[in-house]
Design a protein around this motif. Structure first.
Motif, PDB file in Angstrom:
ATOM      1  N   LEU A 195     -16.152  -1.221 -16.779  1.00  0.00           N
ATOM      2  CA  LEU A 195     -15.244  -1.537 -17.879  1.00  0.00           C
ATOM      3  C   LEU A 195     -15.808  -2.671 -18.731  1.00  0.00           C
ATOM      4  CD1 LEU A 195     -11.742  -1.384 -16.138  1.00  0.00           C
ATOM      5  CD2 LEU A 195     -13.123   0.457 -17.101  1.00  0.00           C
ATOM      6  N   LEU A 196     -16.374  -3.672 -18.071  1.00  0.00           N
ATOM      7  CA  LEU A 196     -16.972  -4.792 -18.810  1.00  0.00           C
ATOM      8  C   LEU A 196     -18.223  -4.339 -19.564  1.00  0.00           C
ATOM      9  CD1 LEU A 196     -16.672  -7.697 -16.193  1.00  0.00           C
ATOM     10  CD2 LEU A 196     -15.195  -7.220 -18.153  1.00  0.00           C
ATOM     11  N   LYS A 197     -18.984  -3.450 -18.961  1.00  0.00           N
ATOM     12  CA  LYS A 197     -20.217  -2.971 -19.598  1.00  0.00           C
ATOM     13  C   LYS A 197     -19.935  -2.135 -20.844  1.00  0.00           C
ATOM     14  CE  LYS A 197     -22.757  -2.803 -15.212  1.00  0.00           C
ATOM     15  NZ  LYS A 197     -23.385  -1.903 -14.211  1.00  0.00           N
ATOM     16  N   SER A 198     -18.715  -1.627 -20.951  1.00  0.00           N
ATOM     17  CA  SER A 198     -18.380  -0.765 -22.087  1.00  0.00           C
ATOM     18  C   SER A 198     -18.091  -1.561 -23.358  1.00  0.00           C
ATOM     19  CB  SER A 198     -17.163   0.098 -21.740  1.00  0.00           C
ATOM     20  OG  SER A 198     -15.996  -0.701 -21.610  1.00  0.00           O
ATOM     21  N   LEU A 199     -18.031  -2.892 -23.249  1.00  0.00           N
ATOM     22  CA  LEU A 199     -17.701  -3.740 -24.388  1.00  0.00           C
ATOM     23  C   LEU A 199     -18.955  -4.209 -25.123  1.00  0.00           C
ATOM     24  CD1 LEU A 199     -14.980  -5.935 -22.632  1.00  0.00           C
ATOM     25  CD2 LEU A 199     -14.627  -3.867 -24.011  1.00  0.00           C
ATOM     26  N   LYS A 200     -18.762  -4.648 -26.349  1.00  0.00           N
ATOM     27  CA  LYS A 200     -19.860  -5.192 -27.143  1.00  0.00           C
ATOM     28  C   LYS A 200     -19.777  -6.713 -27.138  1.00  0.00           C
ATOM     29  CE  LYS A 200     -20.285  -1.215 -30.233  1.00  0.00           C
ATOM     30  NZ  LYS A 200     -20.282  -0.745 -31.652  1.00  0.00           N
ATOM     31  N   TYR A 201     -20.913  -7.355 -26.908  1.00  0.00           N
ATOM     32  CA  TYR A 201     -20.931  -8.801 -26.712  1.00  0.00           C
ATOM     33  C   TYR A 201     -21.746  -9.527 -27.784  1.00  0.00           C
ATOM     34  CZ  TYR A 201     -19.065  -7.715 -22.128  1.00  0.00           C
ATOM     35  OH  TYR A 201     -18.264  -7.261 -21.108  1.00  0.00           O
ATOM     36  N   PRO A 202     -21.366 -10.772 -28.059  1.00  0.00           N
ATOM     37  CA  PRO A 202     -22.191 -11.612 -28.942  1.00  0.00           C
ATOM     38  C   PRO A 202     -23.452 -12.034 -28.189  1.00  0.00           C
ATOM     39  CG  PRO A 202     -20.402 -12.891 -28.006  1.00  0.00           C
ATOM     40  CD  PRO A 202     -20.153 -11.469 -27.594  1.00  0.00           C
ATOM     41  N   LYS A 203     -24.406 -12.528 -28.910  1.00  0.00           N
ATOM     42  CA  LYS A 203     -25.646 -12.978 -28.281  1.00  0.00           C
ATOM     43  C   LYS A 203     -25.409 -14.293 -27.543  1.00  0.00           C
ATOM     44  CE  LYS A 203     -28.870 -10.727 -31.463  1.00  0.00           C
ATOM     45  NZ  LYS A 203     -30.006 -10.920 -32.419  1.00  0.00           N
ATOM     46  N   VAL A 204     -25.678 -14.287 -26.256  1.00  0.00           N
ATOM     47  CA  VAL A 204     -25.534 -15.487 -25.435  1.00  0.00           C
ATOM     48  C   VAL A 204     -26.782 -15.646 -24.574  1.00  0.00           C
ATOM     49  CG1 VAL A 204     -23.008 -15.410 -25.379  1.00  0.00           C
ATOM     50  CG2 VAL A 204     -24.317 -14.204 -23.620  1.00  0.00           C
ATOM     51  N   GLN A 205     -26.888 -16.805 -23.929  1.00  0.00           N
ATOM     52  CA  GLN A 205     -28.071 -17.105 -23.126  1.00  0.00           C
ATOM     53  C   GLN A 205     -27.823 -17.024 -21.631  1.00  0.00           C
ATOM     54  OE1 GLN A 205     -28.387 -20.995 -24.911  1.00  0.00           O
ATOM     55  NE2 GLN A 205     -30.162 -20.377 -26.156  1.00  0.00           N
ATOM     56  N   ALA A 206     -26.555 -17.051 -21.216  1.00  0.00           N
ATOM     57  CA  ALA A 206     -26.253 -17.034 -19.787  1.00  0.00           C
ATOM     58  C   ALA A 206     -24.814 -16.592 -19.551  1.00  0.00           C
ATOM     59  CB  ALA A 206     -26.482 -18.414 -19.173  1.00  0.00           C
ATOM     60  N   ILE A 207     -24.557 -16.126 -18.319  1.00  0.00           N
ATOM     61  CA  ILE A 207     -23.231 -15.701 -17.896  1.00  0.00           C
ATOM     62  C   ILE A 207     -22.656 -16.744 -16.940  1.00  0.00           C
ATOM     63  CG2 ILE A 207     -21.888 -13.911 -16.732  1.00  0.00           C
ATOM     64  CD1 ILE A 207     -23.159 -12.853 -19.231  1.00  0.00           C
ATOM     65  N   VAL A 208     -21.429 -17.182 -17.195  1.00  0.00           N
ATOM     66  CA  VAL A 208     -20.759 -18.179 -16.351  1.00  0.00           C
ATOM     67  C   VAL A 208     -19.535 -17.535 -15.688  1.00  0.00           C
ATOM     68  CG1 VAL A 208     -19.625 -20.425 -16.247  1.00  0.00           C
ATOM     69  CG2 VAL A 208     -21.521 -20.060 -17.854  1.00  0.00           C
ATOM     70  N   PRO A 209     -19.592 -17.209 -14.402  1.00  0.00           N
ATOM     71  CA  PRO A 209     -18.411 -16.654 -13.730  1.00  0.00           C
ATOM     72  C   PRO A 209     -17.359 -17.733 -13.509  1.00  0.00           C
ATOM     73  CG  PRO A 209     -20.183 -17.013 -12.152  1.00  0.00           C
ATOM     74  CD  PRO A 209     -20.760 -17.302 -13.513  1.00  0.00           C
ATOM     75  N   MET A 210     -16.099 -17.335 -13.585  1.00  0.00           N
ATOM     76  CA  MET A 210     -15.014 -18.268 -13.311  1.00  0.00           C
ATOM     77  C   MET A 210     -15.112 -18.713 -11.852  1.00  0.00           C
ATOM     78  SD  MET A 210     -12.330 -20.007 -14.166  1.00  0.00           S
ATOM     79  CE  MET A 210     -11.988 -19.331 -15.811  1.00  0.00           C
ATOM     80  N   PRO A 211     -15.259 -20.014 -11.581  1.00  0.00           N
ATOM     81  CA  PRO A 211     -15.373 -20.485 -10.197  1.00  0.00           C
ATOM     82  C   PRO A 211     -14.037 -20.475  -9.477  1.00  0.00           C
ATOM     83  CG  PRO A 211     -15.423 -22.346 -11.703  1.00  0.00           C
ATOM     84  CD  PRO A 211     -15.399 -21.111 -12.562  1.00  0.00           C
TER      85      PRO A 211
END
Length: 209
Positions: free
Chosen positions: A86-102
């Motif tokens: 479901l997340l992969k189906s979205l379009k994202y802005p250009k970013v440098q890293a992914i931060v998971p909610m801790p």
């Protein structure tokens, strides 16, 4: 060449596998058959929480709400490919890293895993980006009976900087499972800004009212 063969083999096996929800039809996309995929409470847009626009895949409604609860609290990890899809189906802005909610150490010990980290790893692999975890979360407890302002202050005190690191990113994407008030994402955003992040985006599986 060998990697391509493995990918084609996995794709073919997936096509012949049953749907993760109905268990009857063959998979069409992200472990779901076409009917189940189309029946999800899709949103695929941004919601506004705490003056922050958060990209969201779906509404927090049946059947996705039950699936997320089972994935999060009942160790039903077979739903991970579907939820990551479901997340992969979205379009994202250009970013440098992914931060998971801790999550706090106590919740991690009790649950055995951080559901947001599992999803973030799949998305990071899909987007070919690193996972960055510069923030720790202190003990989380019930906020029942607290006012809105008290809840916000409580959550803000839960996030602290982890051990100092030489690695810094200016453009990052926060990944969480469900957004309600957006207080946790806002608190994490403020900590990231203190580390020099200038563009902070967020994505969630679902948005609850």
């Amino acid at each position: 060449m060998l990697q391509l063969i493995h990918q084609l083999a996995r794709s073919r096996i997936q096509e012949l596998s049953p749907c993760s929800l109905c268990g009857i039809m063959q998979q069409h996309k992200h472990s779901l058959c076409l009917d189940c995929y189309n029946s999800l409470p899709w949103l695929k847009t941004q919601v506004l929480r705490q003056e922050m626009h958060i990209l969201t895949a779906c509404h927090y409604a049946y059947p996705l709400d039950k699936i997320i609860q089972q994935f999060k609290y009942e160790q039903q990890l077979h739903y991970q490919p579907m939820l990551s899809g479901l997340l992969k189906s979205l379009k994202y802005p250009k970013v440098q890293a992914i931060v998971p909610m801790p999550i706090s150490t106590e919740r991690l010990t009790h649950r055995g895993y951080n559901q947001s980290l599992l999803l973030a790893k799949d998305l990071a692999k899909h987007l070919k980006l690193p996972i960055w975890q510069p923030i720790q979360r202190l003990k989380q407890h019930s906020q029942k009976g607290l006012s809105r302002l008290e809840r916000l202050e409580d959550i803000q005190h839960q996030f602290i900087h982890a051990e100092p690191t030489q690695i810094r990113y200016r453009k990052v994407l926060i990944v969480d499972d469900v957004v309600t008030t957006g207080s946790s994402i806002q608190a994490l955003k403020q900590c990231l800004e203190q580390l020099g992040c200038q563009q902070i985006h967020a994505v969630c599986l679902a948005s609850a009212k």
